[in-house]
Design an enzyme around this catalytic site. Structure first.
Site, PDB file in Angstrom:
ATOM      1  N   GLY A 528       0.813  -1.199   0.000  1.00  0.00           N
ATOM      2  CA  GLY A 528       0.000   0.000   0.000  1.00  0.00           C
ATOM      3  C   GLY A 528       0.847   1.249   0.000  1.00  0.00           C
ATOM      4  N   LYS A 544       2.493   3.857   6.708  1.00  0.00           N
ATOM      5  CA  LYS A 544       2.202   2.864   5.663  1.00  0.00           C
ATOM      6  C   LYS A 544       0.747   2.462   5.811  1.00  0.00           C
ATOM      7  CE  LYS A 544       3.996  -1.528   5.424  1.00  0.00           C
ATOM      8  NZ  LYS A 544       5.096  -2.468   5.192  1.00  0.00           N
ATOM      9  N   ASP A 641      13.008 -10.884   3.164  1.00  0.00           N
ATOM     10  CA  ASP A 641      12.822 -10.004   1.998  1.00  0.00           C
ATOM     11  C   ASP A 641      13.816  -8.850   2.047  1.00  0.00           C
ATOM     12  OD1 ASP A 641      11.732  -9.321  -0.406  1.00  0.00           O
ATOM     13  OD2 ASP A 641      10.018  -8.261   0.440  1.00  0.00           O
TER      14      ASP A 641
END
Ligand SMILES: *[C@@H]1O[C@H](CO)[C@@H](O)[C@H](O)[C@H]1NC(C)=O
Ligand SMILES: *[C@@H]1O[C@H](CO)[C@@H](O)[C@H](O)[C@H]1NC(C)=O
Ligand SMILES: *[C@@H]1O[C@H](CO)[C@@H](O)[C@H](O)[C@H]1NC(C)=O
Ligand SMILES: *[C@@H]1O[C@H](CO)[C@@H](O)[C@H](O)[C@H]1NC(C)=O
Ligand SMILES: *[C@@H]1O[C@H](CO)[C@@H](O)[C@H](O)[C@H]1NC(C)=O
Ligand SMILES: *[C@@H]1O[C@H](CO)[C@@H](O)[C@H](O)[C@H]1NC(C)=O
Ligand SMILES: *[C@@H]1O[C@H](CO)[C@@H](O)[C@H](O)[C@H]1NC(C)=O
Ligand SMILES: *[C@@H]1O[C@H](CO)[C@@H](O)[C@H](O)[C@H]1NC(C)=O
Ligand SMILES: *[C@@H]1O[C@H](CO)[C@@H](O)[C@H](O)[C@H]1NC(C)=O
Ligand SMILES: *[C@@H]1O[C@H](CO)[C@@H](O)[C@H](O)[C@H]1NC(C)=O
Length: 831
Positions: A528, A544, A641
């Protein structure tokens, strides 16, 4: 229509094949040999077993058939026949024998000594033996050379190690061919193999017509297979066909027993042996849905899986249905005649379709190395109808019809469809004034009421809109107390008296970000948009906002909040709090003045600001953050990640690791764990994780190694191609490191600011971290030692072959697109 007919005819045969497979039986008790020798033919009733006892070769009768065939099957699962010799020439009785002919060829003879089947190769001598290997390959050894092997003549089963595909030297395309039915191994209607036009796609054909395609290979997976997890691909690789003059995919089974088979009803299936249940489990089959059937909806249309799995076809945007199919509504500006003044020369635009299986018949544009170049090159070319820039592949453009488009429900690629400018304008519809009044006034009135009610409702619910505890005072603190999160999140209260992880009210966040205004928009994160904000006290924050549509976002949100509130380190971004408001979920971080590393590193001008010293500090900072995550924090965490866009930089360019949405907490014993869902970013994923879902701290080390290489070179691993050497980033780094030419690898803009020893140390470390095998990579503690002291004898990295092979094959892929136009490939089916 055709497809429905096909399915109708297929359904009964599925049943037959199922029962027949169960019925498949072997009438003779076997006596095992090891090989076929000239003086020792294999007669019906005897079998050959591979040395490790994996495969068995002999005579068998499939299903309800009365005929005998020579084939290979799993020694322990006799019903699974992986290869058949005499598919087209069955033996009517049990008088057959497999032997070596006087010329040295393998021959299958019937009772009258007539040749039913032969390996039929020209041989220099008659000194031959034939043996069955543990790979399932039946090999004819002639005077010490492999003269013939069953792997080169596959039937319907694709075993690990097989190299079946395009052979440029002999201009043949070797294919898998299905059985006619479960009772009959003779060649059936379906074939499978490489697309002869060198697009790196696997095709399945029915009677020569495409039935399914895999989509192009991006170096890790086939982009046209929905939800394809590299884990399930068990290390598929593309041959280096420039060198070998053969284009094929091959795969390793890594330590599991699996195979692919093209079934008699036209499905390509993957089966894996489940040792717990002692069964073969089908985990994958294509085409799985109607939309997977090649070009199910015709040209210029897309297919979406409906609720009951029925296909829903629709013309692409800007196309309208006609009697001849979907046709363009408004001609593209370049298609119009120059004289046409009315078009006012507006240039065409692109309409983005997200998450699609890209259409077939694309061309690879090697000159366009980034998305904007790709778009530009498509606009310049009047025959270009669409483009897509795919990581790991590059710029694809479509000049022919747009066929076989499938809208995936997850995954897929971005597809930019070229449309006339007028297609993007709002349709001006003239509406009589009285209609506007008649409809408009009531609507305005209704809106007024709704607004009033809404306002009123907020008055009532007010402070408590997000939490049962009415303890938040918006006015002066704007920060609420830490509470349970509407029952969604259970958090430990008051740990170590740490600050942060507060609950913010929605109003406070909205005020801080000026109602999420455009001017405060920082960028789109993984789940987002991210906004900048300022709290009343003057503290800057980053917000966020998880998009409501993303179902995954909720999980990530919970994960991130629970994790990051327990982690505090100067190289990890700090979570100040969170906010939930109806469907809205927001995370509030400290604001990082310099945004993320990739904004600097991969920017033409800004990268100059990162001199060598700064880059070295960044590498060190990340390593410290990792050390904390992997070893020193109360939880042991794998980030999963790690990438340039997840490294944020504060005002003094100190790196902070962010985005813990995918992070995993390790068990206390814990190193390796297997995960069903492989998430992460291509280009940063370690091979064992990408292919097998094996997760350990060493997966992060791999990503860290990639980051080091990117930081030194200022190039993105996922898109980098050396223009002349055709090497990817890792391979290029390895080459220069091998040659002792490390400075060449450094970003040219900062070469002056660095010393050889530091670069050498970092490159060495980077290469050690991207080793193929997890155990060859250093742990984060040794990384720190290497970075700080250098006293430790630097370990010498081995060649990272995984990345290397991948790169050479990718490179040759691209070369093939360029040079492959004059190839004429004929089709040769397996016998
Ligand atoms: C191989 O060929 C030689 C003559 O060239 C012949 O004497 C010998 O019998 C042959 N061996 C077999 C196994 O056929
Ligand atoms: C062997 O191959 C040749 C052509 O290469 C063919 O004419 C012949 O029929 C084949 N023999 C058998 C037994 O398959
Ligand atoms: C047949 O080939 C094998 C392997 O190359 C060799 O050891 C053997 O001496 C050869 N036999 C004959 C009769 O040539
Ligand atoms: C062929 O057989 C010989 C002797 O049995 C053996 O040494 C050789 O490795 C074999 N060659 C192949 C390619 O299998
Ligand atoms: C294969 O094709 C033949 C003729 O084209 C047809 O009769 C048969 O039903 C087909 N079999 C399958 C399984 O589709
Ligand atoms: C395969 O896994 C088993 C245990 O799961 C192990 O004992 C064996 O050594 C492994 N084999 C290879 C080749 O890695
Ligand atoms: C698809 O659209 C193009 C126009 O861009 C048209 O020329 C072509 O005929 C269409 N294809 C079909 C099958 O209708
Ligand atoms: C474009 O102009 C040419 C002659 O200049 C004419 O033959 C052709 O029909 C025109 N095409 C269109 C689509 O108007
Ligand atoms: C894309 O590549 C072209 C040259 O190939 C370059 O001029 C342009 O700046 C690049 N754009 C971006 C956004 O990197
Ligand atoms: C325009 O695109 C078509 C289709 O992709 C391609 O064949 C052709 O070479 C391109 N022309 C130019 C000048 O790039």
């Amino acid at each position: 229509m055709v497809v429905f007919d096909l399915l109708n005819s297929v359904l009964p045969s599925i049943f037959i094949s199922f029962t027949a497979t169960l019925l498949l039986c072997f009438l003779w008790s076997s006596h095992a040999e090891t090989s076929v020798l000239p003086d020792h033919p294999l007669t019906d009733g005897n079998t050959i077993i591979s040395p490790g006892g994996v495969y068995e070769l002999g005579f068998f009768t499939p299903g309800r058939s009365a005929n005998r065939y020579v084939g290979i099957w799993y020694h322990h699962f006799t019903s699974i026949v992986v290869w058949v010799a005499n598919r087209e020439s069955p033996i009517p009785d049990s008088s057959g024998s497999l032997s070596i002919a006087p010329d040295g060829n393998l021959v299958l003879l019937d009772s009258r000594q007539l040749i039913l089947w032969s390996s039929n190769v020209s041989l220099s001598s008659n000194n031959s033996t034939a043996a069955l290997l543990d790979t399932g390959n039946f090999v004819l050894n002639n005077s010490g050379d492999t003269a013939w092997q069953s792997f080169d003549h596959p039937t319907d089963t694709y075993l690990p190690g097989m190299k079946v595909g395009l052979d440029f030297r002999n201009n043949v395309n070797h294919l898998f061919t299905s059985w006619r039915s479960a009772d009959d191994p003779s060649p059936g209607n379906f074939t499978m193999g490489m697309n002869p036009d060198l697009s790196t796609q696997i095709f399945l054909w029915k009677d020569g017509e495409p039935r399914w395609r895999s989509g192009r290979w991006n170096g890790q997976l086939f982009i046209g297979v929905e939800g394809m997890i590299p884990e399930y691909m068990y290390g598929f690789r593309l041959s280096n066909f420039q060198v070998e003059q053969q284009m094929y995919f091959y795969y390793n089974s890594f330590n599991s027993t699996l195979y692919y088979v093209l079934s008699a009803d036209g499905l390509e299936k993957q089966l894996v042996w489940q040792s717990e249940t002692q069964t073969w489990q089908e985990i994958w089959a294509e085409p799985a849905t109607e939309c997977e059937v090649y070009n199910r909806c015709g040209s210029n249309a897309s297919c979406r899986d409906g609720a009951d799995r029925s296909p829903v076809c629709s013309c692409l945007k800007g196309f309208v249905p006609t009697s001849t199919g979907c046709q363009r509504r408004t001609a593209l500006s370049c298609e119009k005649n120059d004289s046409g003044e009315d078009s006012s020369g507006e240039t065409d635009g692109f309409f983005l379709m997200q998450g699609v299986k890209l259409p077939d018949l694309s061309d690879w544009d090697s000159d366009s190395t980034n998305q904007s170049k790709c778009e530009e090159s498509c606009l310049m070319n009047c025959s270009c109808k669409a483009y897509s820039f795919v990581p790991g592949i590059g710029c694809l453009i479509w000049g022919r019809d747009l066929v076989d488009i499938h809208e995936f429900s997850n995954g897929g690629n971005d597809f930019y469809l070229r449309l006339a400018a007028s297609e993007f304008m709002d349709k001006k519809v003239k509406i009589p004034v009285f209609l506007i009044l008649a409809i408009g006034i009531p609507i305005l009135f209704a809106l007024g009421c709704i607004w009033f009610l809404w306002k009123f409702r907020r008055k009532i619910i007010g402070k408590g809109c997000f939490t049962p505890e009415p303890s938040v005072d918006h006015r002066n603190s704007s920060v609420g107390t830490e509470t349970g999160l509407s029952g969604m999140l259970v958090m430990e209260g008051g740990n170590n008296g740490r600050r942060g992880s507060k609950m913010f009210s929605f109003d406070a966040v909205a005020a801080a970000t000026e109602n999420f205004s455009e001017s405060n928009f920082l960028g789109a994160g993984g789940f987002g948009p991210v906004y900048k904000g300022e709290l009343p006290g003057g503290q800057e924050i980053a917000v966020k906002r998880l998009s409501q549509t993303s179902g995954q976002g909720i999980e990530q949100f919970k994960n991130e909040v629970t994790l990051i509130t327990k982690l505090q380190h100067r190289n990890l971004v700090r979570l100040l709090g969170f906010c939930t408001h109806r469907e809205d979920k927001m995370l509030i971080y400290e604001y990082m003045r310099n945004k993320s590393l990739d904004a600097f590193l991969f920017d033409k001008t800004k990268r100059r600001l990162l001199d060598w010293k700064t880059r070295y500090n960044i590498i060190e900072g990340i390593a410290r953050g990792l050390l904390y995550l992997h070893r020193d924090s109360r939880l042991r965490v794998i980030h999963r990640d790690l990438k340039a866009s997840n490294i944020l930089l504060d005002g003094s360019m100190n790196p902070k690791i962010s985005d813990f949405g995918m992070a995993r907490i390790l068990g206390c014993d814990g190193n390796e764990s297997t995960t069903k869902r492989v998430v992460g970013t291509y280009g940063y994923m370690s091979p064992e994780y990408a292919m097998q879902g094996l997760l350990s701290v060493k997966s992060d080390i791999y990503s860290f190694g990639i980051l080091i290489l990117e930081i030194i070179s200022g190039e993105r691993n996922s898109t980098y191609w050396h223009p002349h050497l055709y090497l990817n980033l890792i391979a290029y780094a390895w080459k220069l490191w091998k040659e002792g030419n490390v400075m060449e690898f450094v970003d040219p803009l900062i070469r002056d600011s660095c010393e050889v020893s530091g670069v050498s140390k970092c490159l060495n470390l980077g290469l050690s971290c991207v080793q193929d095998r997890a155990c060859d990579r250093p742990n984060v503690a040794s990384v720190i030692v290497m970075l700080e002291g250098g006293t430790m004898a630097q370990s010498t990295p081995k060649q990272p072959t995984f990345a290397f092979e991948q790169s050479t094959s990718d490179e040759s892929t691209h070369q093939g697109f360029v040079s492959g136009k004059s190839l004429v490939i004929t089709t040769l089916s397996g016998r």
